[in-house]
Motif scaffolding. Structure first.
Motif, PDB file in Angstrom:
ATOM      1  N   PHE A 110      43.570 -73.474-114.900  1.00 59.19           N
ATOM      2  CA  PHE A 110      44.697 -74.409-114.857  1.00 59.19           C
ATOM      3  C   PHE A 110      45.914 -73.625-114.382  1.00 59.19           C
ATOM      4  CE2 PHE A 110      41.889 -76.112-118.156  1.00 59.19           C
ATOM      5  CZ  PHE A 110      41.731 -77.419-117.706  1.00 59.19           C
ATOM      6  N   GLN A 111      46.396 -73.939-113.182  1.00 59.39           N
ATOM      7  CA  GLN A 111      47.537 -73.196-112.651  1.00 59.39           C
ATOM      8  C   GLN A 111      48.210 -73.958-111.512  1.00 59.39           C
ATOM      9  OE1 GLN A 111      45.010 -69.769-111.160  1.00 59.39           O
ATOM     10  NE2 GLN A 111      46.434 -69.899-109.448  1.00 59.39           N
ATOM     11  N   ASP A 112      49.345 -73.430-111.092  1.00 58.03           N
ATOM     12  CA  ASP A 112      50.120 -74.005-109.992  1.00 58.03           C
ATOM     13  C   ASP A 112      49.707 -73.314-108.699  1.00 58.03           C
ATOM     14  OD1 ASP A 112      51.998 -74.874-108.158  1.00 58.03           O
ATOM     15  OD2 ASP A 112      53.671 -74.737-109.556  1.00 58.03           O
ATOM     16  N   PHE A 113      49.231 -74.084-107.718  1.00 60.38           N
ATOM     17  CA  PHE A 113      48.787 -73.529-106.443  1.00 60.38           C
ATOM     18  C   PHE A 113      49.813 -73.754-105.330  1.00 60.38           C
ATOM     19  CE2 PHE A 113      44.948 -73.888-108.890  1.00 60.38           C
ATOM     20  CZ  PHE A 113      44.179 -72.809-108.493  1.00 60.38           C
ATOM     21  N   GLY A 114      51.000 -74.164-105.687  1.00 59.78           N
ATOM     22  CA  GLY A 114      52.046 -74.379-104.687  1.00 59.78           C
ATOM     23  C   GLY A 114      52.009 -75.779-104.112  1.00 59.78           C
ATOM     24  N   THR A 123      45.924 -79.244-113.949  1.00 65.43           N
ATOM     25  CA  THR A 123      46.358 -79.329-115.337  1.00 65.43           C
ATOM     26  C   THR A 123      45.312 -80.075-116.185  1.00 65.43           C
ATOM     27  OG1 THR A 123      47.485 -81.470-115.197  1.00 65.43           O
ATOM     28  CG2 THR A 123      48.720 -79.533-114.468  1.00 65.43           C
ATOM     29  N   ASN A 124      45.551 -80.107-117.482  1.00 62.36           N
ATOM     30  CA  ASN A 124      44.654 -80.842-118.378  1.00 62.36           C
ATOM     31  C   ASN A 124      45.263 -82.168-118.821  1.00 62.36           C
ATOM     32  OD1 ASN A 124      46.654 -79.953-120.045  1.00 62.36           O
ATOM     33  ND2 ASN A 124      45.339 -78.728-121.383  1.00 62.36           N
ATOM     34  N   GLN A 125      46.317 -82.604-118.123  1.00 60.93           N
ATOM     35  CA  GLN A 125      46.907 -83.907-118.409  1.00 60.93           C
ATOM     36  C   GLN A 125      47.580 -84.453-117.163  1.00 60.93           C
ATOM     37  OE1 GLN A 125      49.775 -83.374-121.523  1.00 60.93           O
ATOM     38  NE2 GLN A 125      50.871 -81.742-120.477  1.00 60.93           N
ATOM     39  N   GLY A 126      47.662 -85.771-117.089  1.00 62.82           N
ATOM     40  CA  GLY A 126      48.258 -86.395-115.920  1.00 62.82           C
ATOM     41  C   GLY A 126      47.902 -87.863-115.847  1.00 62.82           C
ATOM     42  N   HIS A 127      48.227 -88.476-114.709  1.00 69.31           N
ATOM     43  CA  HIS A 127      47.945 -89.900-114.498  1.00 69.31           C
ATOM     44  C   HIS A 127      46.462 -90.104-114.239  1.00 69.31           C
ATOM     45  CE1 HIS A 127      48.026 -93.934-112.738  1.00 69.31           C
ATOM     46  NE2 HIS A 127      49.230 -94.066-113.280  1.00 69.31           N
ATOM     47  N   ASP A 128      45.930 -91.235-114.712  1.00 68.64           N
ATOM     48  CA  ASP A 128      44.495 -91.531-114.567  1.00 68.64           C
ATOM     49  C   ASP A 128      44.033 -91.430-113.118  1.00 68.64           C
ATOM     50  OD1 ASP A 128      41.938 -92.817-115.846  1.00 68.64           O
ATOM     51  OD2 ASP A 128      42.375 -94.024-114.054  1.00 68.64           O
ATOM     52  N   LYS A 148      36.757 -90.942-119.200  1.00 71.38           N
ATOM     53  CA  LYS A 148      38.191 -90.673-119.335  1.00 71.38           C
ATOM     54  C   LYS A 148      38.519 -89.306-118.733  1.00 71.38           C
ATOM     55  CE  LYS A 148      41.939 -90.364-122.700  1.00 71.38           C
ATOM     56  NZ  LYS A 148      42.321 -90.423-124.138  1.00 71.38           N
ATOM     57  N   PRO A 149      39.488 -89.240-117.826  1.00 73.31           N
ATOM     58  CA  PRO A 149      39.810 -87.962-117.170  1.00 73.31           C
ATOM     59  C   PRO A 149      40.298 -86.894-118.153  1.00 73.31           C
ATOM     60  CG  PRO A 149      40.798 -89.806-115.991  1.00 73.31           C
ATOM     61  CD  PRO A 149      40.291 -90.355-117.308  1.00 73.31           C
ATOM     62  N   THR A 150      39.881 -85.691-117.923  1.00 70.88           N
ATOM     63  CA  THR A 150      40.348 -84.530-118.720  1.00 70.88           C
ATOM     64  C   THR A 150      40.849 -83.401-117.829  1.00 70.88           C
ATOM     65  OG1 THR A 150      38.083 -83.657-118.752  1.00 70.88           O
ATOM     66  CG2 THR A 150      38.754 -85.024-120.630  1.00 70.88           C
ATOM     67  N   TRP A 151      40.744 -83.594-116.514  1.00 71.75           N
ATOM     68  CA  TRP A 151      41.102 -82.558-115.530  1.00 71.75           C
ATOM     69  C   TRP A 151      41.864 -83.247-114.417  1.00 71.75           C
ATOM     70  CZ3 TRP A 151      40.167 -81.733-110.359  1.00 71.75           C
ATOM     71  CH2 TRP A 151      40.296 -80.423-109.872  1.00 71.75           C
ATOM     72  N   PHE A 152      43.050 -82.718-114.048  1.00 70.33           N
ATOM     73  CA  PHE A 152      43.952 -83.447-113.153  1.00 70.33           C
ATOM     74  C   PHE A 152      44.497 -82.540-112.039  1.00 70.33           C
ATOM     75  CE2 PHE A 152      44.012 -85.271-117.329  1.00 70.33           C
ATOM     76  CZ  PHE A 152      43.999 -86.651-117.126  1.00 70.33           C
ATOM     77  N   VAL A 153      44.723 -83.164-110.910  1.00 73.12           N
ATOM     78  CA  VAL A 153      45.422 -82.508-109.793  1.00 73.12           C
ATOM     79  C   VAL A 153      46.733 -83.232-109.595  1.00 73.12           C
ATOM     80  CG1 VAL A 153      45.396 -81.993-107.342  1.00 73.12           C
ATOM     81  CG2 VAL A 153      43.297 -81.765-108.672  1.00 73.12           C
ATOM     82  N   VAL A 154      47.827 -82.542-109.861  1.00 78.83           N
ATOM     83  CA  VAL A 154      49.160 -83.139-109.804  1.00 78.83           C
ATOM     84  C   VAL A 154      49.923 -82.570-108.614  1.00 78.83           C
ATOM     85  CG1 VAL A 154      51.327 -83.480-111.034  1.00 78.83           C
ATOM     86  CG2 VAL A 154      49.162 -83.400-112.300  1.00 78.83           C
ATOM     87  N   GLN A 155      50.422 -83.445-107.741  1.00 81.57           N
ATOM     88  CA  GLN A 155      51.166 -82.995-106.562  1.00 81.57           C
ATOM     89  C   GLN A 155      52.644 -82.804-106.887  1.00 81.57           C
ATOM     90  OE1 GLN A 155      49.103 -86.352-104.502  1.00 81.57           O
ATOM     91  NE2 GLN A 155      49.514 -85.092-102.695  1.00 81.57           N
TER      92      GLN A 155
END
Length: 314
Positions: free
Chosen positions: A217-221, A226-231, A307-314
């Motif tokens: 879980f980290q920031d790739f730029g 992350t482990n939380q976010g929108h569905d 239910k999602p447990t793994w997220f990609v947040v832009q």
């Protein structure tokens, strides 16, 4: 600067030089930008200082004579072959002290207005520092469109546009018929796509590919894992999904949806995602080389119910 190991240079521009420049700018009907000569400026990384702008030419001559300081006068200054010389010898020479003061005050009023406009434009542009794009509807609501567009484009390698090209850019932004593109200096393009305006560089290298191991879980730029976010930005993963690859769009990419397969490129078009955003949009691929998630747009039908447990947040 390199040859003489200096950080700044002093120039002897004076009050009359300042007024000559103002007259030239007024003759060119220059409404944007600073009138006159800046006291401090920068040229190719070298600071340029003009400490004598408050002194008239006659004051400087008198000082040199009274203190027996040698000076020279360029003989070409006495000719009227050039526009500046003509203004100096045929126009400004007829100005009284009061007329010069009036011209100077006009310049000061103009420059204060330009400073206010610049602050307004900077404040507006600060909203769009993340991806340097903006919505046409937002642009239509602003004041000082010319100055705003000029400052926006200056962010790209200090780009300088002619008045004609600037007008052409404004026309593209205000034309609501279809997508538009115009060539800019330095291999840049201004593009209107759907309701978005952005600048891109010709042959600019884009794209990425990251391999993601379990528990990472980290920031790739370009995005964050992350482990939380929108569905719509997440899925539930199994050990068999790892290692994951998060990359940008490739030719032929498609994702399995409830109603069948769909090309990812079509997803972008249907969602009206501008091209400059598509180029760096993360696409999640599992260990079986199957696209399982395009954040915000679609997820593989086999990952829909859990239910999602793994997220990609832009």
């Amino acid at each position: 600067a390199t040859l003489y190991q200096c950080e700044a240079v002093l120039l002897a521009h004076h009050y009359d030089d300042f007024l000559e420049t103002v007259l030239m700018q007024k003759k060119r009907h220059q409404e944007d930008g600073y009138w006159g000569i800046l006291e401090t400026s920068n040229y190719q990384g070298l600071t340029v200082l003009r400490p004598l702008l408050a002194c008239t030419k006659q004051q400087l001559l008198d000082y040199c004579i009274n203190h027996q300081i040698a000076y020279r006068i360029d003989s070409s200054n006495l000719e009227s072959d050039y526009t500046r010389n003509k203004i100096r010898n045929q126009e400004l020479a007829k100005y009284t002290k009061e007329m010069k003061e009036e011209l100077y005050n006009q310049a000061m009023i103009h420059n204060q207005k330009q400073k206010d406009i610049e602050l307004y434009c900077l404040d507006w542009l600060n909203q769009y520092q993340t991806d340097l794009s903006f919505k046409t509807k937002d642009f239509q609501e602003v004041s000082y469109k010319r100055q705003l567009l000029r400052m926006y484009l200056c962010q790209f390698e200090n780009m300088v546009l002619s008045s004609r090209l600037l007008e052409d850019c404004l026309a593209i932004i205000e034309d609501e018929k279809g997508n538009k593109k115009i060539n800019l200096p330095l291999n840049f393009h201004l593009i209107r796509e759907y309701d978005t305006i952005y600048v891109t560089k010709l042959n600019e290298k884009t794209g990425f590919s990251f391999v993601i191991e379990e528990g990472c879980f980290q920031d790739f730029g370009f995005f964050k894992v992350t482990n939380q976010g929108h569905d719509r930005c997440g899925v539930q993963l199994n050990k068999e999904d790892y290692p994951l690859t998060i990359r940008t769009l490739q030719p032929g990419d498609s994702i399995l949806l409830e109603y069948g397969r769909k090309k990812v490129s079509r997803l972008f078009i249907d969602a009206k995602i501008p091209r400059h955003l598509r180029q760096n949009w993360p696409i999640v691929v599992n260990a079986s080389n199957e696209i399982i998630l395009v954040p915000k747009l679609a997820k593989n039908k086999r990952y829909l119910l859990a239910k999602p447990t793994w997220f990609v947040v832009q």
